[in-house]
Every structure is written in structure tokens, then in C-alpha cells.
Motif scaffolding. Structure first.
Motif, short mmCIF file in Angstrom:
data_model
loop_
_atom_site.label_atom_id
_atom_site.label_comp_id
_atom_site.label_asym_id
_atom_site.label_seq_id
_atom_site.Cartn_x
_atom_site.Cartn_y
_atom_site.Cartn_z
N LYS A 1 42.63 9.22 -5.74
CA LYS A 1 41.41 7.70 -6.08
C LYS A 1 43.44 6.69 -6.07
O LYS A 1 42.56 5.57 -6.33
CB LYS A 1 41.26 8.17 -7.90
N ASN A 2 44.35 6.97 -6.17
CA ASN A 2 45.63 6.26 -6.51
C ASN A 2 46.58 5.82 -5.19
O ASN A 2 46.90 5.04 -4.80
CB ASN A 2 46.86 6.67 -7.00
N SER A 3 45.68 6.34 -4.03
CA SER A 3 46.11 6.49 -2.91
C SER A 3 45.66 4.85 -2.52
O SER A 3 46.88 4.28 -1.52
CB SER A 3 45.44 7.39 -1.71
N ARG B 1 45.61 2.24 -4.21
CA ARG B 1 46.63 1.38 -4.62
C ARG B 1 48.68 1.64 -4.18
O ARG B 1 48.95 1.01 -4.05
CB ARG B 1 47.12 1.72 -6.29
N GLY C 1 48.56 -0.55 -1.14
CA GLY C 1 49.36 -2.07 -1.69
C GLY C 1 50.28 -2.01 -2.18
O GLY C 1 50.36 -3.04 -1.61
N THR C 2 50.87 -0.98 -2.63
CA THR C 2 51.96 -1.86 -3.36
C THR C 2 53.15 -2.27 -1.71
O THR C 2 54.52 -2.33 -1.98
CB THR C 2 53.09 -0.44 -3.63
N GLU D 1 38.23 5.70 -2.44
CA GLU D 1 39.29 6.05 -3.52
C GLU D 1 38.38 7.65 -2.58
O GLU D 1 38.95 9.16 -3.74
CB GLU D 1 38.62 6.28 -4.48
#
Length: 218
Positions: free
Chosen positions: A159-161, A163, A166-167, A90
Motif C-alpha cells: 500500500k505504501n509502495s 508513496r 513518489g518520494t 496498492e
């Protein structure tokens, strides 16, 4: 009898090799289908194509010229966008730079310059200080850059990159996602078609993309 068995085996091997083709990609070979289809930004008959990449990635740099030519050739048939895989998590500085330039609507115009910095000049942008120095030297206002770079929205996206990657089930680059449903990359195409010369691998990967775009449009 042994010769007959060997001949039969050779014919079967040749038949399998003939069936494996970038122009007729197979699920589980030249591409995979995501377990959970993802929403797309394309509308109407346009097909979304996402390239997950990293600035420092040699394979991404090698694919870039052919990829740009392919996107240009597709025209209004597709919506193309990039997502930077956060290699170090992140706080990944490369992904941070990408998200900042994207928010400033400068990423597309400066993409080639960043790749040249990494792969031609051999200059590594591995920290926030490196990114700021590069931005200023390439004509970006320091205060405007820092305001976006340190903004809540960019820090949150960074920070969400992981995730997000992963999707899409992305673990390496370059990885190409078609229609929010299909995933392919040069390594998959190479492994499924071992006879393809290395210098023709990028073109073979784009042939797989052609087939997947057509499949997604259906």
C-alpha cells in the motif's frame, strides 16, 4: 552572409553535441537531482544504487544483462537494490510478488526466472492466483508463500509502495537512483544524446551511472 550564418550554426550544433556525453552527464539532461535527498542504506564509502523496475517492462528486461554485469564490476563500491514500481496501485500483483519474494529472501535467486516467464515464455502474472501458481511451480512451499503474501507487513508495504516511488520522483521504468540524490534512465540519456545507436543506449546509461557514483562518493 547566409552561408556564413549556416556555418556558424553548424559549428555551434556540433559543439553542443560534443559537450553532451554520457561520460560527462549534465544535471537536467542525462540526469536530474531529486528535490529532496532520500536516506540511503549504504554505509561508509559505498554508494547506494536503486533500480526502480517492473517485471513486465521490456526496457527493464533489455537493460538487465548489462545492469547485472555493471553491478558485478562495481563490487564493494556500491549497494544495489531493486524496488518494483506499483503500476496498478496498492493492489499491484507484480509488486506484491516482488515484495513477497524479497521478504522470503528469494527475489534475487528467482529474478531471472520471473523475467523469463514474462518475456521468453510470454506468460503474464497478472493476479494473485497467477502468482501463487508460479511460486508453487518454481518450488516454493504454498503455505509459506501465502503466509508471507497475505501478511500485514507485506500488505502494508504494498500500500505504501506508490508513496515510496513518489518520494524518489519515479514515474517510469527503468529509473536508477544514485546515492539517494541523483536520478537517471535510458530515455533521458537517449534524448540528451540523439546520436547514440539504440543498441548502445544501455551501455551509455551505465556510463552515466559510473559518473553519478563517482559524483555521489565525493
Amino acid at each position: 552572409m547566409l552561408r556564413l550564418k549556416l556555418a556558424v550554426a553548424a559549428v555551434a550544433l556540433l559543439a553542443g553535441a560534443a559537450f553532451a556525453s554520457p561520460t560527462a552527464p549534465r544535471n537536467g539532461a542525462e540526469y536530474t537531482t531529486l528535490k529532496t535527498p532520500q536516506p540511503v542504506q549504504a554505509q561508509g564509502k559505498k554508494v547506494e544504487v536503486i533500480e526502480f523496475f517492473m517485471y513486465h517492462c521490456p526496457a527493464c528486461y533489455a537493460l538487465e544483462p548489462a545492469m547485472l554485469e555493471w553491478v558485478k564490476k562495481q563490487g564493494d563500491n556500491i549497494v544495489f537494490r531493486r524496488i518494483h514500481l506499483p503500476l496498478t496501485g496498492e493492489n499491484d500483483p507484480e509488486a506484491h510478488l516482488f515484495l513477497t519474494l524479497e521478504a522470503m529472501k528469494l527475489e534475487e535467486s528467482l529474478h531471472a526466472k520471473i523475467l523469463s516467464t514474462w518475456h521468453v515464455e510470454r506468460r503474464r502474472l497478472k493476479s494473485d492466483a497467477d502468482n501463487l501458481d508460479w511460486a508453487v511451480k518454481n518450488g516454493i512451499d504454498k503455505d509459506k508463500f501465502l503466509a508471507v503474501y497475505n501478511s500485514f507487513s507485506i500488505v502494508t508495504k504494498l500500500k505504501n509502495s506508490g508513496r515510496v516511488a513518489g518520494t524518489y520522483e519515479v514515474t517510469s521504468t527503468p529509473t536508477l537512483i544514485v546515492g539517494g540524490r541523483y536520478s537517471t534512465n535510458p530515455s533521458m540519456v537517449d534524448a540528451s544524446n540523439p546520436g547514440i545507436p539504440r543498441q548502445k543506449l544501455d551501455q551509455a546509461t551505465l556510463q552515466v551511472l559510473d559518473a553519478l557514483v563517482a559524483q555521489a562518493r565525493k
